[in-house]
Design an enzyme around this catalytic site. Structure first.
Site, mmCIF file in Angstrom:
data_model
loop_
_atom_site.group_PDB
_atom_site.id
_atom_site.type_symbol
_atom_site.label_atom_id
_atom_site.label_comp_id
_atom_site.label_asym_id
_atom_site.label_seq_id
_atom_site.Cartn_x
_atom_site.Cartn_y
_atom_site.Cartn_z
ATOM 1 N N CYS A 1 0.584 -1.052 -0.218
ATOM 2 C CA CYS A 1 -0.239 0.200 0.124
ATOM 3 C C CYS A 1 0.638 1.399 0.391
ATOM 4 O O CYS A 1 2.017 1.237 0.167
ATOM 5 C CB CYS A 1 -0.975 -0.041 1.597
ATOM 6 N N ASN B 1 2.738 1.068 3.752
ATOM 7 C CA ASN B 1 2.936 0.109 4.910
ATOM 8 C C ASN B 1 2.433 0.670 6.190
ATOM 9 O O ASN B 1 3.212 -0.251 7.384
ATOM 10 C CB ASN B 1 4.248 -0.221 4.903
ATOM 11 N N ASP C 1 -8.044 3.734 1.571
ATOM 12 C CA ASP C 1 -6.972 4.270 2.033
ATOM 13 C C ASP C 1 -8.119 4.310 3.128
ATOM 14 O O ASP C 1 -8.700 5.952 3.377
ATOM 15 C CB ASP C 1 -6.241 5.297 1.425
ATOM 16 N N CYS D 1 -1.263 0.733 7.382
ATOM 17 C CA CYS D 1 -2.873 0.712 7.080
ATOM 18 C C CYS D 1 -3.242 -0.811 6.165
ATOM 19 O O CYS D 1 -3.576 -2.018 6.759
ATOM 20 C CB CYS D 1 -3.957 1.674 7.175
ATOM 21 N N ARG D 2 -3.506 -0.992 5.094
ATOM 22 C CA ARG D 2 -3.646 -1.713 4.402
ATOM 23 C C ARG D 2 -3.200 -2.923 4.439
ATOM 24 O O ARG D 2 -3.847 -3.313 4.428
ATOM 25 C CB ARG D 2 -4.690 -1.333 3.221
ATOM 26 N N SER D 3 -1.914 -2.395 3.769
ATOM 27 C CA SER D 3 -1.197 -3.836 3.632
ATOM 28 C C SER D 3 -0.763 -4.106 5.183
ATOM 29 O O SER D 3 -0.516 -5.696 4.437
ATOM 30 C CB SER D 3 -0.080 -3.245 3.090
#
Length: 163
Positions: free
Chosen positions: A9, A12, A127, A14-16
């Protein structure tokens, strides 16, 4: 031979890392922990060395996942060692394709939600960083929905390698 998957993401945090922890849990539950390595990175290095966003940690832990994490920036030199590079949105796909040095490296890049048949054309995981907890919960829902399809694809690849 270990099959390697890296989720990517922006920063690195939040999402990933959320995708990394959820997918690692699926891999372990499927008995593939010794055959599949899962990690994550960001397209930017602003948060290198930081832990995951506290909202990511809270949502992961509240849903029974681990959350230990240290942010890092994706490096083009990693492509040869990776089997799949899973982007969380189209912007990440574009950035990763610019880093890919060969068509073979570019072919390793996929969108996470492309593994969720119910996603339709909405393949980006939004995001959640600038919003509240509900955005992180939505992110988790999307990650979990795609993880089964991704696991099936990875299992097929692992089985073909060992056949």
């Amino acid at each position: 031979m270990t099959y390697r998957v890296c989720f990517v993401c922006t920063g690195n945090i939040c999402r990933s890392p959320m995708a990394e922890h959820v997918f690692r849990s699926h891999v372990e539950e499927a008995g593939l922990g010794g055959a599949v390595e899962v990690d994550s990175a960001g397209t930017g290095g602003w948060h290198e060395g930081d832990g995951a966003d506290p909202r990511t940690v809270a949502v992961l832990e509240d849903n029974g996942y681990t959350s230990a994490h240290s942010a890092r920036r994706f490096q083009a030199s990693w492509f040869p060692a990776l089997d799949l590079v899973i982007a969380l949105d189209e912007g990440h796909v574009r950035e990763l394709r610019m880093l890919a040095r060969t068509p073979e490296e570019a072919a390793k890049i996929r969108l996470l939600r492309s593994y969720d048949p119910a996603a339709g054309d909405a393949l980006d995981v939004p995001d959640p960083y600038y919003g509240g907890r509900e955005g992180f919960e939505e992110c988790l829902t999307m990650v979990e929905a795609a993880s089964g399809g991704l696991l099936a694809a990875v299992r097929t690849e692992v089985e073909e390698r060992t056949a």
